[in-house]
Structures are given as C-alpha cells and as structure tokens.
Design an enzyme around this catalytic site. Structure first.
Site, PDB file in Angstrom:
ATOM      1  N   SER A  87      64.117  81.746  30.049  1.00  0.00           N
ATOM      2  CA  SER A  87      63.563  83.030  29.642  1.00  0.00           C
ATOM      3  C   SER A  87      63.958  83.342  28.205  1.00  0.00           C
ATOM      4  O   SER A  87      65.136  83.500  27.882  1.00  0.00           O
ATOM      5  CB  SER A  87      64.064  84.146  30.566  1.00  0.00           C
ATOM      6  N   HIS A 134      59.352  80.963  29.936  1.00  0.00           N
ATOM      7  CA  HIS A 134      59.127  82.253  30.591  1.00  0.00           C
ATOM      8  C   HIS A 134      59.235  83.365  29.546  1.00  0.00           C
ATOM      9  O   HIS A 134      60.262  83.503  28.882  1.00  0.00           O
ATOM     10  CB  HIS A 134      60.176  82.449  31.698  1.00  0.00           C
ATOM     11  N   ASP A 170      58.938  87.395  28.839  1.00  0.00           N
ATOM     12  CA  ASP A 170      58.991  88.710  29.478  1.00  0.00           C
ATOM     13  C   ASP A 170      58.413  89.782  28.578  1.00  0.00           C
ATOM     14  O   ASP A 170      58.989  90.096  27.532  1.00  0.00           O
ATOM     15  CB  ASP A 170      60.450  89.072  29.777  1.00  0.00           C
ATOM     16  N   MET A 173      57.601  93.666  28.187  1.00  0.00           N
ATOM     17  CA  MET A 173      58.006  94.966  28.753  1.00  0.00           C
ATOM     18  C   MET A 173      57.475  96.099  27.882  1.00  0.00           C
ATOM     19  O   MET A 173      57.536  96.005  26.656  1.00  0.00           O
ATOM     20  CB  MET A 173      59.527  95.064  28.792  1.00  0.00           C
ATOM     21  N   HIS A 204      55.300  86.931  31.980  1.00  0.00           N
ATOM     22  CA  HIS A 204      55.650  87.891  33.038  1.00  0.00           C
ATOM     23  C   HIS A 204      55.431  89.300  32.490  1.00  0.00           C
ATOM     24  O   HIS A 204      56.191  89.769  31.655  1.00  0.00           O
ATOM     25  CB  HIS A 204      57.122  87.634  33.424  1.00  0.00           C
ATOM     26  N   MET A 235      55.585  93.097  32.564  1.00  0.00           N
ATOM     27  CA  MET A 235      56.241  94.268  33.170  1.00  0.00           C
ATOM     28  C   MET A 235      55.665  95.480  32.483  1.00  0.00           C
ATOM     29  O   MET A 235      56.327  96.145  31.664  1.00  0.00           O
ATOM     30  CB  MET A 235      57.763  94.163  32.975  1.00  0.00           C
ATOM     31  N   MET A 269      61.359  88.805  42.371  1.00  0.00           N
ATOM     32  CA  MET A 269      62.449  89.221  41.473  1.00  0.00           C
ATOM     33  C   MET A 269      63.766  89.238  42.242  1.00  0.00           C
ATOM     34  O   MET A 269      63.845  89.774  43.355  1.00  0.00           O
ATOM     35  CB  MET A 269      62.185  90.615  40.899  1.00  0.00           C
ATOM     36  N   GLY A 294      63.498  94.358  33.998  1.00  0.00           N
ATOM     37  CA  GLY A 294      63.786  95.225  32.855  1.00  0.00           C
ATOM     38  C   GLY A 294      64.824  94.683  31.894  1.00  0.00           C
ATOM     39  O   GLY A 294      64.721  94.913  30.701  1.00  0.00           O
ATOM     40  N   PHE A 295      65.801  93.953  32.416  1.00  0.00           N
ATOM     41  CA  PHE A 295      66.894  93.504  31.542  1.00  0.00           C
ATOM     42  C   PHE A 295      67.368  92.120  31.952  1.00  0.00           C
ATOM     43  O   PHE A 295      67.382  91.795  33.141  1.00  0.00           O
ATOM     44  CB  PHE A 295      68.075  94.480  31.616  1.00  0.00           C
ATOM     45  N   GLY A 296      67.789  91.343  30.954  1.00  0.00           N
ATOM     46  CA  GLY A 296      68.443  90.077  31.240  1.00  0.00           C
ATOM     47  C   GLY A 296      69.902  90.321  31.603  1.00  0.00           C
ATOM     48  O   GLY A 296      70.412  91.435  31.438  1.00  0.00           O
ATOM     49  N   GLY A 297      70.548  89.297  32.121  1.00  0.00           N
ATOM     50  CA  GLY A 297      71.989  89.351  32.329  1.00  0.00           C
ATOM     51  C   GLY A 297      72.459  90.167  33.523  1.00  0.00           C
ATOM     52  O   GLY A 297      73.645  90.495  33.618  1.00  0.00           O
ATOM     53  N   ASP A 333      63.413  85.042  39.664  1.00  0.00           N
ATOM     54  CA  ASP A 333      63.748  85.487  38.306  1.00  0.00           C
ATOM     55  C   ASP A 333      64.835  86.557  38.360  1.00  0.00           C
ATOM     56  O   ASP A 333      64.626  87.623  38.940  1.00  0.00           O
ATOM     57  CB  ASP A 333      62.462  86.049  37.673  1.00  0.00           C
ATOM     58  N   GLY A 334      65.987  86.247  37.724  1.00  0.00           N
ATOM     59  CA  GLY A 334      67.057  87.232  37.580  1.00  0.00           C
ATOM     60  C   GLY A 334      68.373  86.738  38.147  1.00  0.00           C
ATOM     61  O   GLY A 334      68.479  86.504  39.356  1.00  0.00           O
ATOM     62  N   GLY A 335      69.356  86.519  37.273  1.00  0.00           N
ATOM     63  CA  GLY A 335      70.670  86.084  37.736  1.00  0.00           C
ATOM     64  C   GLY A 335      70.690  84.679  38.302  1.00  0.00           C
ATOM     65  O   GLY A 335      71.548  84.352  39.131  1.00  0.00           O
ATOM     66  N   SER A 357      70.088  84.136  30.671  1.00  0.00           N
ATOM     67  CA  SER A 357      71.446  84.032  30.131  1.00  0.00           C
ATOM     68  C   SER A 357      72.138  82.733  30.516  1.00  0.00           C
ATOM     69  O   SER A 357      72.910  82.193  29.721  1.00  0.00           O
ATOM     70  CB  SER A 357      72.291  85.250  30.515  1.00  0.00           C
TER      71      SER A 357
HETATM   72  C1  DX5 Z   1      64.216  90.569  33.707  1.00  0.00           C
HETATM   73  C2  DX5 Z   1      63.366  89.416  33.272  1.00  0.00           C
HETATM   74  C3  DX5 Z   1      64.027  88.100  33.361  1.00  0.00           C
HETATM   75  C4  DX5 Z   1      65.261  87.939  32.516  1.00  0.00           C
HETATM   76  C5  DX5 Z   1      66.182  87.060  33.305  1.00  0.00           C
HETATM   77  O1  DX5 Z   1      63.412  91.691  33.808  1.00  0.00           O
HETATM   78  O2  DX5 Z   1      62.202  89.340  34.084  1.00  0.00           O
HETATM   79  O3  DX5 Z   1      63.113  87.030  33.111  1.00  0.00           O
HETATM   80  O4  DX5 Z   1      65.033  87.360  31.253  1.00  0.00           O
HETATM   81  O5  DX5 Z   1      67.406  87.004  32.662  1.00  0.00           O
HETATM   82  P1  DX5 Z   1      68.703  86.440  33.391  1.00  0.00           P
HETATM   83  O6  DX5 Z   1      68.417  85.012  33.786  1.00  0.00           O
HETATM   84  O7  DX5 Z   1      69.754  86.565  32.352  1.00  0.00           O
HETATM   85  O8  DX5 Z   1      68.967  87.292  34.607  1.00  0.00           O
HETATM   86 ZN    ZN Z   2      60.905  87.565  33.843  1.00  0.00          ZN
END
Ligand code: DX5
Ligand code: ZN
Length: 216
Positions: A8, A32, A34, A36, A65, A67, A137, A142-145, A175-177, A198
C-alpha cells in the site's frame, strides 16, 4: 492459487515515490492505492495525479481502493488514470452497488466491493456473483498503521463459504494490519490478496518483507 501481495503506497515516502515504487516493483504482485476523500473517511490521501504518476512507473497492476462517497462519479477517471482493479465501499454505495460494479466493468477494470469491520458480511452476498474480488477490511478504513482486528478471520471464512456455495472464483483481499506474522493464517482462512502498508514500507528491506509474507 498463489497469494498476491499488494504493497500500500499510503505508507510510502511521498517525497520519494519513484524510489519507493522501484523498491517493490519486482517483488510486488499489485500496487494498492488508497483514495480517501475526507468525507467517507476522516482522512484525505491522494487522487488522480498520483495514480497517473505511479502508473507510468509501476510494472504491476494498480489496485485502487476508493474510500469516497459517490464512487460512481469517479470510476471513469480512475480507470483512465490507469487502474486495473477498482474497489468501492458497500457502505458508500449501498443499493447502488450493482450499478457501480457495472460501471467499473464497462471500463474493463476488475470490480471489487469493500466492507468495513462493522458491516455484516451478509450485506454483500447479493453482489458476490458479479464481483471479481471482495475486500474485507481488517481495520476501519482511513489510516495506515492500525492494529489488525482478529474477527477478520471469521469474516473471511464466511465470505469464502458463500463464494464456494455459489461457485464463484472471486478472490478475497484483506487490508489493514497485515504482515508476515498473520499472512499464513489469512491465506488459510481464504484470503488470496494481502495488502500491506507499514509492514512493507517501514521494513528495512521492503522487497524482503513482501517475500517473507509470500513464504509465510
Ligand atoms: C487503510 C488503507 C490501507 C492501509 C493499510 O484505510 O485501506 O490500505 O494503507 O496500511 P497498514 O498495512 O499499515 O495497516
Ligand atoms: Zn486500502
């Protein structure tokens, strides 16, 4: 089915996007991206110019993706910007989901439907015969990490069971973590596209992090 790893770009260094795309260009299966809008999610990321720029350098398909509210307004422009796959949130489209899927397909782009962790999986069952992939999801969009939500395994299993029941070859993306620690368990549950932000771009060797997830 081999697992596909989709780094991502949200976690990349935006001042050195060229360098970060190059770091994973050989090892990644997809990019990927994102998008937003600050309305569907409380964050704003990037839009058409960044997708177009990455399209010029990426040697792997672009997985966009969305959002955003009113995804139908922007499908055409993201398709023209270079998207090979476009996913939109069921929560944003609801009863219009069928129309959005048809629209994405009209541009010969693979269509995916996304659900946040609090959306009952049954809500998207009516659309499974039509989509190419389902993005489950494993954090709130909304946010990475963010930390991976453990209930995701059961949700992936439930979607895979319904795909099996209807005989659909659609793929499940998560997607996510996601990272080397949970990759194998996610694949075992039914995921075949792993998005990782991340855990790839914060690693000392992003390509090695992708390879580790593939082998997990
Ligand atoms: C969150 C995004 C993800 C994000 C994942 O809304 O859709 O694609 O970049 O980041 P990580 O892998 O750090 O959770
Ligand atoms: Zn995503």
């Amino acid at each position: 089915m081999m697992v596909q790893i989709a780094p991502s770009i949200l976690s990349a260094d935006f001042l050195h996007l060229y360098k970060d795309v190059e770091l994973v260009n050989a090892e990644a299966d997809l990019f990927h991206l994102d998008v937003m809008d600050g309305t569907f999610v409380p964050n704003i990321s990037f839009g058409f110019p960044v997708v177009e720029a990455i399209a010029r350098e990426a040697r792997k398909p672009l997985d966009v993706h969305l959002m955003i509210v009113h995804p139908e307004k922007y499908v055409e422009r993201f398709a023209k910007a270079g998207a090979d796959m476009i996913s939109f949130h069921y929560e944003a489209a609801q009863d219009e989901s069928d129309a959005v899927i048809n629209l994405i397909r009209r541009f010969h782009v693979k269509a995916g439907i996304v659900i946040n962790p609090d959306c009952p999986v049954e809500k998207i069952f009516p659309y499974l015969p039509k989509v190419d992939f389902i993005l489950v999801m494993s954090v709130f969009a909304g946010f990475g990490g963010q930390a991976f939500i453990e209930t995701t395994y059961g949700r992936i299993r439930a979607v895979q069971a319904e795909l099996d029941r209807i005989g659909s070859p659609a793929l499940i993306e998560v997607d996510g973590g996601v990272g080397p620690a949970n990759a194998a368990a996610l694949v075992e549950a039914g995921a075949s596209i792993l998005v990782a932000g991340s855990s790839v771009f914060r690693a000392s060797d992003p390509a090695a992090a992708i390879a580790a997830m593939r082998l997990a």
